[in-house]
Design an enzyme around this catalytic site. Structure first.
Site, PDB file in Angstrom:
ATOM      1  N   LEU A  23      20.316  -2.384  38.645  1.00 49.67           N
ATOM      2  CA  LEU A  23      20.609  -3.812  38.528  1.00 49.67           C
ATOM      3  C   LEU A  23      21.988  -4.164  39.039  1.00 49.67           C
ATOM      4  O   LEU A  23      22.231  -5.291  39.483  1.00 49.67           O
ATOM      5  CB  LEU A  23      20.492  -4.259  37.064  1.00 49.67           C
ATOM      6  CG  LEU A  23      19.126  -4.101  36.402  1.00 49.67           C
ATOM      7  CD1 LEU A  23      19.214  -4.452  34.926  1.00 49.67           C
ATOM      8  CD2 LEU A  23      18.087  -4.973  37.101  1.00 49.67           C
ATOM      9  N   GLY A  24      22.906  -3.236  38.960  1.00 50.09           N
ATOM     10  CA  GLY A  24      24.270  -3.515  39.390  1.00 50.09           C
ATOM     11  C   GLY A  24      25.169  -2.325  39.144  1.00 50.09           C
ATOM     12  O   GLY A  24      24.752  -1.289  38.628  1.00 50.09           O
ATOM     13  N   GLY A  63      32.987  -1.006  37.341  1.00 50.74           N
ATOM     14  CA  GLY A  63      34.052  -0.024  37.392  1.00 50.74           C
ATOM     15  C   GLY A  63      33.827   1.152  36.469  1.00 50.74           C
ATOM     16  O   GLY A  63      34.420   2.209  36.656  1.00 50.74           O
ATOM     17  N   PHE A  64      32.984   0.984  35.438  1.00 50.18           N
ATOM     18  CA  PHE A  64      32.777   2.064  34.482  1.00 50.18           C
ATOM     19  C   PHE A  64      31.373   2.652  34.551  1.00 50.18           C
ATOM     20  O   PHE A  64      30.994   3.432  33.700  1.00 50.18           O
ATOM     21  CB  PHE A  64      33.062   1.568  33.060  1.00 50.18           C
ATOM     22  CG  PHE A  64      34.520   1.402  32.774  1.00 50.18           C
ATOM     23  CD1 PHE A  64      35.233   2.396  32.131  1.00 50.18           C
ATOM     24  CD2 PHE A  64      35.183   0.262  33.182  1.00 50.18           C
ATOM     25  CE1 PHE A  64      36.583   2.253  31.873  1.00 50.18           C
ATOM     26  CE2 PHE A  64      36.527   0.112  32.930  1.00 50.18           C
ATOM     27  CZ  PHE A  64      37.228   1.107  32.279  1.00 50.18           C
ATOM     28  N   GLY A  65      30.608   2.272  35.564  1.00 45.89           N
ATOM     29  CA  GLY A  65      29.292   2.865  35.692  1.00 45.89           C
ATOM     30  C   GLY A  65      28.263   1.906  36.267  1.00 45.89           C
ATOM     31  O   GLY A  65      28.578   0.793  36.702  1.00 45.89           O
ATOM     32  N   VAL A  79      24.229   0.032  36.086  1.00 46.18           N
ATOM     33  CA  VAL A  79      23.288  -0.557  35.136  1.00 46.18           C
ATOM     34  C   VAL A  79      21.896  -0.497  35.752  1.00 46.18           C
ATOM     35  O   VAL A  79      21.693  -0.880  36.912  1.00 46.18           O
ATOM     36  CB  VAL A  79      23.663  -2.012  34.799  1.00 46.18           C
ATOM     37  CG1 VAL A  79      22.674  -2.595  33.789  1.00 46.18           C
ATOM     38  CG2 VAL A  79      25.074  -2.084  34.254  1.00 46.18           C
ATOM     39  N   LYS A  99      23.095   1.124  30.629  1.00 45.01           N
ATOM     40  CA  LYS A  99      24.406   1.230  31.273  1.00 45.01           C
ATOM     41  C   LYS A  99      24.780   2.710  31.310  1.00 45.01           C
ATOM     42  O   LYS A  99      24.952   3.349  30.268  1.00 45.01           O
ATOM     43  CB  LYS A  99      25.457   0.422  30.514  1.00 45.01           C
ATOM     44  CG  LYS A  99      26.851   0.549  31.115  1.00 45.01           C
ATOM     45  CD  LYS A  99      27.834  -0.441  30.522  1.00 45.01           C
ATOM     46  CE  LYS A  99      27.571  -1.833  31.044  1.00 45.01           C
ATOM     47  NZ  LYS A  99      28.637  -2.775  30.661  1.00 45.01           N
ATOM     48  N   ASP A 106      37.306 -10.426  28.103  1.00 43.09           N
ATOM     49  CA  ASP A 106      36.809 -10.458  29.481  1.00 43.09           C
ATOM     50  C   ASP A 106      35.646 -11.435  29.594  1.00 43.09           C
ATOM     51  O   ASP A 106      34.610 -11.128  30.179  1.00 43.09           O
ATOM     52  CB  ASP A 106      36.389  -9.065  29.947  1.00 43.09           C
ATOM     53  CG  ASP A 106      36.248  -8.991  31.475  1.00 43.09           C
ATOM     54  OD1 ASP A 106      36.929  -9.776  32.161  1.00 43.09           O
ATOM     55  OD2 ASP A 106      35.462  -8.169  31.960  1.00 43.09           O
TER      56      ASP A 106
END
Length: 676
Positions: free
Chosen positions: A363-364, A367-369, A371, A385, A482
């Protein structure tokens, strides 16, 4: 009548339970004590009284549903002073049925004990109930304090053993759903001490520890060398009592004809249980022609037979209770172990659901992994995720993070379903939200037309309520840090769901701000005090919400706005138009002039209030929700908006162009906890 305004004085109530009253099962439980607010009252038929009725019904329904603890808020958007907060807590070792009966009694009697009082606390043996016109959730409160004790005495050695026992218990209990501990202590061959302690489950470990140790520290003042005692506070309670059946022959002499009852000095005191009635011993009549010696034999026989029966009954009861205590202890330990394990997914299941993390299921990426979409065996869609292996989280720390985030449940938050650890993978499993993120529609000229004015209003209101929950209604105060369009997902009915709590900073409920050396978030949405100095607070999220609100009504990104010829940022441009009286020029052209001008200008006004440079001047999210839902609330004039950066800067300091179509990069970080 006791008053909360007199709470600075510790109320004292003395009591003694006679042997007969312990044996007799009461037909109706009377309150141990209650405290009302005299100075803060309502009037019959007022909105507050109506809201109180709604609150008590909701609390009763929670008890009927079998809940041991509940907190309810009945809000009044028109007049916030009529908002009412309520909660109840049942003793940790009673059944759901007993809990329900106690709560029902409490909610029926509270308004009779404290008519028209806006704030009331009432304690029973099995539960406590409280309501107030101010929020007390997750807040440590030690006053008012109620003392109760038995007049019978312990020896010096027994009293020393009691003190050690109570301190040990206060150190063992932890907050949360199982913030309850009950224990027995054999003080001597003839005496067994039964005791329990309990905190409000919404307190932090530190606050629970503070409350209980504070209560234990008061024992020498109220209950020194006493065989029984209770300390009742708004945030925690403790009680101990020497088992009246243990060492029955050695119990202190009591005049059964006139029981010894010691009462406190004159008011102020909380109301206590009704004074036990004077118990007249049975009069054994002497039959005509019989000597008085026969009646004494009959009396002796009755006493012996009664003692045998009582001893047999007590033995059976003791064995039954001990068995239940062992079973409960087992279930409590099992529940603690199963709490986090119930959230754990098997790696094989996750790989099967995502077709081994196939590219077409992706899906996308942030910066941390990455999805991925997944479909489990039952047909349920999930979002997985896949955290990067460089995220640096320890296993226990990660599990604690998951357990915390899983407790945050609101219709406008993306729900965390679980996690998976193993095979070198660190995975988070969320509910799958159908319509991607808000920026997918809002910043795409071909898709933004799907967001008409009514949908945009629904999205704005939902985001506001979700952030309000994080700030004020969740167990811990959560600062998202965020909030942006790409972190707002839309379900099939275009309801917003806020995602990515990994960057959220957890602070104690008495703290509304903190600081950090590592800035996490997205420039353009970040408050200046956070971006420049690392200072964050709930007002940081308010700033981000204001930016997002202006983006939603204008259909324009704040990031990259400096590239236009209008102004350095969307915020500056909106401020300029609003001051010139040309605020309607900010409206998104895709709305085709079907947006009510007054509603649009009110949204712009609220957005400008949220992005003011001085954090102190920004409204809270509760005020924002009221502004959005109540047109009659007048809005103050906003000050100049804060400095804003129109580009995204990642953690390495490299500039990145903000893509108009893609989602911005996000990731999970470790939430941190601050002592209160």
């Amino acid at each position: 009548m006791p008053s909360f305004n007199e709470g600075k004085t510790i109320h004292v109530v003395l009591f003694m339970l006679s042997f007969l009253s312990v044996l007799t099962a009461p037909g109706k439980s009377a309150p141990l004590s209650y405290v009302c607010s005299n100075s803060n009252t309502s009037t019959p038929g007022s909105t507050y009284v109506s809201n109180l009725g709604v609150l008590l019904v909701k609390l009763s329904n929670e008890a009927i549903d079998g809940k041991n603890f509940s907190q309810i808020t009945v809000r009044d958007s028109v007049n916030p002073s009529n908002t009412i907060y309520g909660s109840y807590l049942c003793k940790g070792d009673i059944s759901a049925a007993v809990c329900k009966n106690c709560v029902m009694s409490a909610q029926n009697e509270a308004t009779q004990l404290c008519p028209m009082a806006k704030s009331t606390m009432v304690w029973y043996r099995e539960c406590m109930l409280r309501y107030s016109n101010r929020s007390f959730f997750t807040t440590l409160e030690l006053l008012p304090t109620v003392f109760m004790w038995n007049v019978a005495n312990l020896t010096e050695q027994e009293n020393s053993a009691l003190a050690t026992h109570m301190n040990d218990m206060a150190s063992q209990i932890v907050s949360g759903d199982e913030a309850f501990l009950a224990k027995e202590l054999n003080i001597s061959r003839s005496l067994t001490l039964s005791s329990f302690m309990q905190c409000m489950p919404d307190l932090s470990d530190l606050d629970c520890y503070t409350c209980l140790h504070g209560a234990v520290g008061l024992l020498p003042k109220c209950c020194d060398r006493k065989r029984g005692g209770s300390i009742l506070t708004p945030s925690c309670i403790l009680r101990y009592e020497v088992n009246p059946f243990k060492g029955f022959q050695n119990r202190p002499e009591v005049n059964e004809k006139n029981p010894v009852i010691i009462f406190p000095p004159p008011p102020p005191t909380p109301h206590t249980e009704p004074r036990p009635p004077t118990i007249e011993p049975p009069s054994f009549l002497v039959a005509p022609g019989k000597s008085r010696g026969i009646s004494r034999l009959v009396l002796a026989a009755i006493i012996v037979a009664g003692a045998i029966f009582i001893s047999a009954f007590v033995c059976c009861l003791f064995l039954h209770c001990r068995s239940r205590a062992r079973i409960k202890k087992y279930h409590v330990v099992q529940k603690e172990n199963e709490g986090i394990e119930s959230l754990q997914f098997d790696l094989i299941t996750v790989k099967s659901a995502t077709k081994n993390f196939a590219e077409e299921y992706k899906l996308g990426e942030g910066g941390f992994g990455e999805v991925y979409k997944g479909i489990v065996a039952e047909g349920q869609e999930i979002a997985v995720k896949r955290l990067s292996k460089s995220s640096g989280q320890g296993e226990e720390e990660f599990k604690n993070e998951v357990a915390l985030v899983a407790r945050l449940q609101h219709r406008n938050l993306v729900r965390l379903l679980g996690f998976c650890l193993g095979g070198g993978e660190t995975l988070l499993i969320y509910e799958f939200v159908t319509n991607k993120s808000l920026d997918y529609f809002l910043f795409d000229p071909r898709k933004k037309g799907m967001l008409d004015w009514s949908i945009r209003c629904k999205i704005i209101g939902g985001i506001a309520r979700g952030i309000l929950y994080l700030h004020e209604d969740s167990r811990l105060r959560v600062i998202h840090r965020d909030l942006k369009a790409s972190n707002v997902l839309l379900d099939g009915e275009m309801n917003p769901k806020i995602s990515d709590f990994g960057m959220a900073r957890m602070v104690g409920i008495d703290q509304t701000q903190g600081n950090t050396k590592r800035i996490v978030g997205t420039y353009g949405y970040m408050a200046p005090e956070y971006a420049m100095e690392g200072l964050y607070s709930i007002k940081s999220d308010v700033f981000s919400f204001g930016v997002l609100l202006l983006e939603i009504v204008s259909g324009t990104k704040n990031s990259g706005f400096h590239l236009t010829k209008f102004a350095p940022s969307l915020l500056s441009y909106a401020w300029q138009l609003w001051n010139e009286g040309n605020g309607l020029e900010l409206i998104d052209p895709s709305l085709n002039n079907i947006c009510p001008p007054n509603e649009f200008m009110r949204c712009v006004h609220i957005g400008l209030l949220c992005v003011q440079e001085d954090a102190y001047n920004r409204p809270t999210m509760s005020s924002v929700v009221q502004m959005l839902t109540t047109e009659t609330i007048s809005l103050p004039k906003p000050e100049r908006p804060a400095f804003s950066v129109g580009r995204f800067i990642n953690d390495t300091g490299n500039d990145q162009d903000a893509s108009a179509e893609g989602c911005s990069t996000n990731g999970l970080t470790i939430s941190t906890f601050c002592p209160r």
